[in-house]
Design an enzyme around this catalytic site. Structure first.
Site, mmCIF file in Angstrom:
data_model
loop_
_atom_site.group_PDB
_atom_site.id
_atom_site.type_symbol
_atom_site.label_atom_id
_atom_site.label_comp_id
_atom_site.label_asym_id
_atom_site.label_seq_id
_atom_site.Cartn_x
_atom_site.Cartn_y
_atom_site.Cartn_z
ATOM 1 N N GLY A 40 0.603 -1.276 -0.123
ATOM 2 C CA GLY A 40 -0.274 0.207 0.016
ATOM 3 C C GLY A 40 0.692 1.445 0.215
ATOM 4 O O GLY A 40 0.734 1.920 -0.731
ATOM 5 N N LEU A 92 7.883 -9.429 0.791
ATOM 6 C CA LEU A 92 8.549 -8.262 0.491
ATOM 7 C C LEU A 92 8.661 -8.536 -0.903
ATOM 8 O O LEU A 92 8.539 -6.432 -1.313
ATOM 9 C CB LEU A 92 9.506 -7.777 1.107
ATOM 10 C CG LEU A 92 10.024 -8.649 2.946
ATOM 11 C CD1 LEU A 92 11.236 -7.836 3.104
ATOM 12 C CD2 LEU A 92 8.670 -7.246 3.342
ATOM 13 N N SER A 120 12.880 -15.031 12.103
ATOM 14 C CA SER A 120 13.660 -14.900 11.076
ATOM 15 C C SER A 120 14.151 -17.120 10.462
ATOM 16 O O SER A 120 14.814 -16.990 10.860
ATOM 17 C CB SER A 120 14.661 -14.270 10.681
ATOM 18 O OG SER A 120 15.083 -14.440 8.970
ATOM 19 N N ARG A 146 9.585 -23.812 3.584
ATOM 20 C CA ARG A 146 8.986 -23.397 5.071
ATOM 21 C C ARG A 146 7.172 -24.909 5.170
ATOM 22 O O ARG A 146 7.979 -25.372 6.078
ATOM 23 C CB ARG A 146 7.578 -22.737 4.807
ATOM 24 C CG ARG A 146 9.501 -21.230 5.345
ATOM 25 C CD ARG A 146 8.613 -20.205 4.639
ATOM 26 N NE ARG A 146 9.208 -18.747 4.941
ATOM 27 C CZ ARG A 146 8.903 -17.591 5.469
ATOM 28 N NH1 ARG A 146 8.185 -16.874 4.819
ATOM 29 N NH2 ARG A 146 10.014 -17.052 5.150
ATOM 30 N N GLU A 205 -0.910 -9.067 0.097
ATOM 31 C CA GLU A 205 -0.024 -10.125 0.764
ATOM 32 C C GLU A 205 -2.626 -10.041 0.367
ATOM 33 O O GLU A 205 -3.095 -11.477 0.155
ATOM 34 C CB GLU A 205 -0.482 -10.732 2.324
ATOM 35 C CG GLU A 205 -0.265 -11.494 2.637
ATOM 36 C CD GLU A 205 0.317 -12.020 3.762
ATOM 37 O OE1 GLU A 205 -0.408 -12.900 4.449
ATOM 38 O OE2 GLU A 205 0.211 -11.077 4.659
#
Length: 652
Positions: free
Chosen positions: A60, A456, A299, A345, A440
């Site tokens: 945004g 990102l 992280s 992941r 997202e």
């Protein structure tokens, strides 16, 4: 306000869906071709157009700044007290880009390949290739803004590896990359606010979408300080409001992160894509008790140098330093020798769950595995480890009162990112003309599993580069026309908002909204979390409508509507969670394959890995809202693979 008695398997299948905006031809040329074919708005005419942007995170903030810089009038909203407090600050590890500074074989095509494969072949090739192309431009943009990326001794930007890849393409700023990137976008946005081209509304939350004559023309929003309800109009609306991971109650998301904007848009006609695709992050600090309201992410970059292990013997409760090497199981290195601790992941998360289910987990309740830096400290020295990860180690020590320099960290998977979101075409426009979803908030680029450091990348690609090109095409085809504030659709939207708020305030029950959120979150984690079964999903789909009906009957919201009232804010968001959760479970039930973060226990390979069913489920599931308690309509967008052909994912 709620319906009960809904049958858990109720849905109908509608017409198939196609992305008509994606060009054909060689994948390397599609984005250039689309930009050339897009109609343009000349600079003088841009000043006539108003664009609403909801959200000020990386997607945004970059979108608002870029659109205003191009000459459009931007009206922007965030529920935080400042745009710079958006949840993007929490992203730690880095941002991917195919710069190939390490000269280790990286390329745009390899990033494209890794992302399609990492998403378990449930994403569009056109979108992913565009993302890989733009990745190189993002780094240049951010360096020009002064983002303090780490540098290696020769002066070039430094990189590290993330899960699912065998090259080093992740650019980083210690363990605070998201914060630094957001500051870059924020300063660009602040420049436009000061210039008067962005009208910023902090502490204001979108509660509904205004659709006039089939087009998105504005929003209904609540001032969170005064409770005032206002309507704002524009030529187009952009949602950059993040994901819906807080449906699970315990997640790595900020507590205020919510799904209201996208869910209200869904109820107004924007179809929802792949809601069951949720990211389980393997590197989270384990929960310490029932008192917790959120979880803390460590992280994924820590997996570059930390080694993950558990005791070989079940029930081994010795301190980690007392367990000799030969009695440790470095299970990721054993199971996946080619990638080791840097598997994607979804695979790392399921592997952690499996060893804990075997009784080999560590810490309270056996819900944890070790992330050990002893080898890295011996190899690199403490000073080098502190330089790369110091703030992450400090954060872990403050939360757990344990020193990760002398004792291994304990980690366990947790809900993180959501790959599902509003369905958008190649131009990032939803099924409601004039309504765009970026970052997202849309489903578009990650398939069934997001590779680390790609969030990102997508947010900034959408905001800085994609949306400014495609939004102009829409505006050029719809010349500016003032919206009618007295249109029946406007009155209906305002009435719907005030009606929901009044219903919450007048319920006068005996339970807090938070208690319902905890019940819903536990149900979702148990039945729609890391592993899903038909039996569990059916159980959830029977229980959620009951819980929703109980919520509207028994919730108690103190205070008034025309005032600062955080209890009302929370209750309104949880009401939306109780509707979205049902669609998530229905989507998970209908998709009887395993892929990425969606693991159906009934669909696995002989060695226990996820087993896709490409002949049945190689499509995007786009759901159309028909009413609370009414069967939604499933529309299927077939996925076609010309360049990265689906195979069984292997990281061994």
């Amino acid at each position: 306000m709620a319906a009960s008695g809904k049958q858990y398997s109720d849905y109908t299948t509608g017409d198939p869906l196609a992305d008509t905006k994606a060009p054909g031809g060689p994948v390397e040329q599609r984005w250039s071709r689309r930009r050339f074919e897009a109609k343009l708005v000349n600079p003088a005419n841009r000043r006539k157009h108003t664009v609403i942007v909801v959200g000020t995170g990386l997607a945004g903030g970059s979108a608002g700044a870029t659109l205003a810089e191009a000459g459009y009038r931007v009206v922007q909203f965030c529920y935080q007290d400042s745009p710079r407090r958006a949840h993007s600050v929490a992203a730690q590890g880095g941002i991917n880009a195919a710069k190939n500074y390490r000269n280790d074989g990286d390329s745009v095509h390899r990033l494209f390949y890794d992302t399609v494969k990492g998403g378990d072949f449930r994403s569009r090739e056109s979108n992913v290739h565009r993302l890989a192309e733009i990745s190189t431009q993002i780094i240049d943009q951010c360096v020009a803004q002064g983002v303090p990326f780490a540098r290696e001794y020769g002066g070039l930007l430094d990189t590290r590896s993330f899960g699912g890849v065998q090259v080093s393409r992740t650019f980083y700023a210690r363990g605070q990359t998201g914060q630094q990137l957001l500051l870059g976008a924020y300063q660009a946005l602040s420049r436009q606010i000061a210039a008067g081209r962005v009208e910023m509304h902090p502490r204001t939350e979108m509660l509904d979408l205004v659709v006039i004559d089939g087009r998105a023309r504005g929003i209904v929003a609540r001032d969170l300080l005064t409770g005032r309800i206002d309507t704002y109009f524009a030529d187009a609306v952009v949602l950059a409001t993040g994901g819906y991971g807080n449906v699970f109650h315990l997640s790595t998301n900020a507590k205020n992160s919510n799904a209201t904007a996208v869910w209200r848009a869904h109820r107004r006609g924007a179809w929802f894509g792949n809601p069951c695709f949720t990211q389980i992050h393997p590197t989270c600090i384990p929960r310490s008790g029932d008192h917790q309201s959120k979880l803390t992410l460590m992280s994924e970059s820590l997996r570059n140098d930390g080694r993950i292990w558990v005791p070989k013997a079940p029930g081994d409760n010795r301190a980690p330093q007392d367990i000799p090497e030969e009695e440790r199981d470095y299970y990721l290195e054993r199971l996946y020798p080619s990638f080791g601790n840097l598997v994607p992941r979804d695979i790392a998360s399921r592997a952690a769950k499996n060893v804990c289910d075997e009784g080999r987990g560590v810490g309270p309740g056996g819900q944890g595995v070790y992330l050990d830096f002893a080898d890295a400290l011996a190899r690199m020295g403490r000073a080098a480890v502190e330089e790369k990860y110091g703030n992450l180690f400090e954060m872990y020590a403050r939360i757990t009162a344990e020193d990760p320099y002398t004792r291994p960290m304990r980690i366990y998977p947790a809900i993180h990112y959501t790959m599902g979101g509003l369905w958008v075409d190649y131009d990032l426009m939803t099924t409601v003309p004039g309504l765009f979803a970026i970052g997202e908030a849309n489903f578009s680029d990650h398939g069934a599993n997001r590779l680390g450091a790609s969030a990102l990348m997508q947010g900034l690609a959408d905001g800085y580069f994609v949306l400014p090109a495609t939004l102009g095409d829409y505006l050029a085809r719809h010349p500016h026309q003032e919206a009618d504030p007295d249109h029946p659709a406007v009155h209906e939207a305002v009435s719907a908002v005030t009606g929901r708020l009044e219903a919450l305030l007048s319920a006068d029950g005996d339970r807090t909204a938070e208690s319902f959120h905890r019940d819903l979150g536990q149900l979702m984690w148990d039945e729609c979390g890391m592993s899903r079964t038909e039996e569990g999903l059916r159980k959830a789909l029977e229980r959620i409508p009951e819980l929703r009906a109980e919520f509207w009957r028994r919730v108690r919201v103190p205070g008034r509507g025309r005032a600062f009232n955080q209890a009302l804010e929370k209750a309104h968001r949880i009401a939306d969670h109780l509707e979205l959760a049902e669609l998530m479970c229905l989507d998970a039930l209908h998709r009887t394959e395993s892929c990425g973060g969606h693991f159906r226990a009934e669909s696995r390979t002989p060695d226990g890995e996820a087993a896709r069913k490409d002949d049945e489920f190689a499509y995007v599931a786009a759901w159309e809202f028909t009413g609370v308690g009414e069967p939604p309509v499933l529309h299927k967008e077939a996925l076609h693979f010309e360049y990265v052909h689906p195979t069984q994912r292997s990281y061994t």
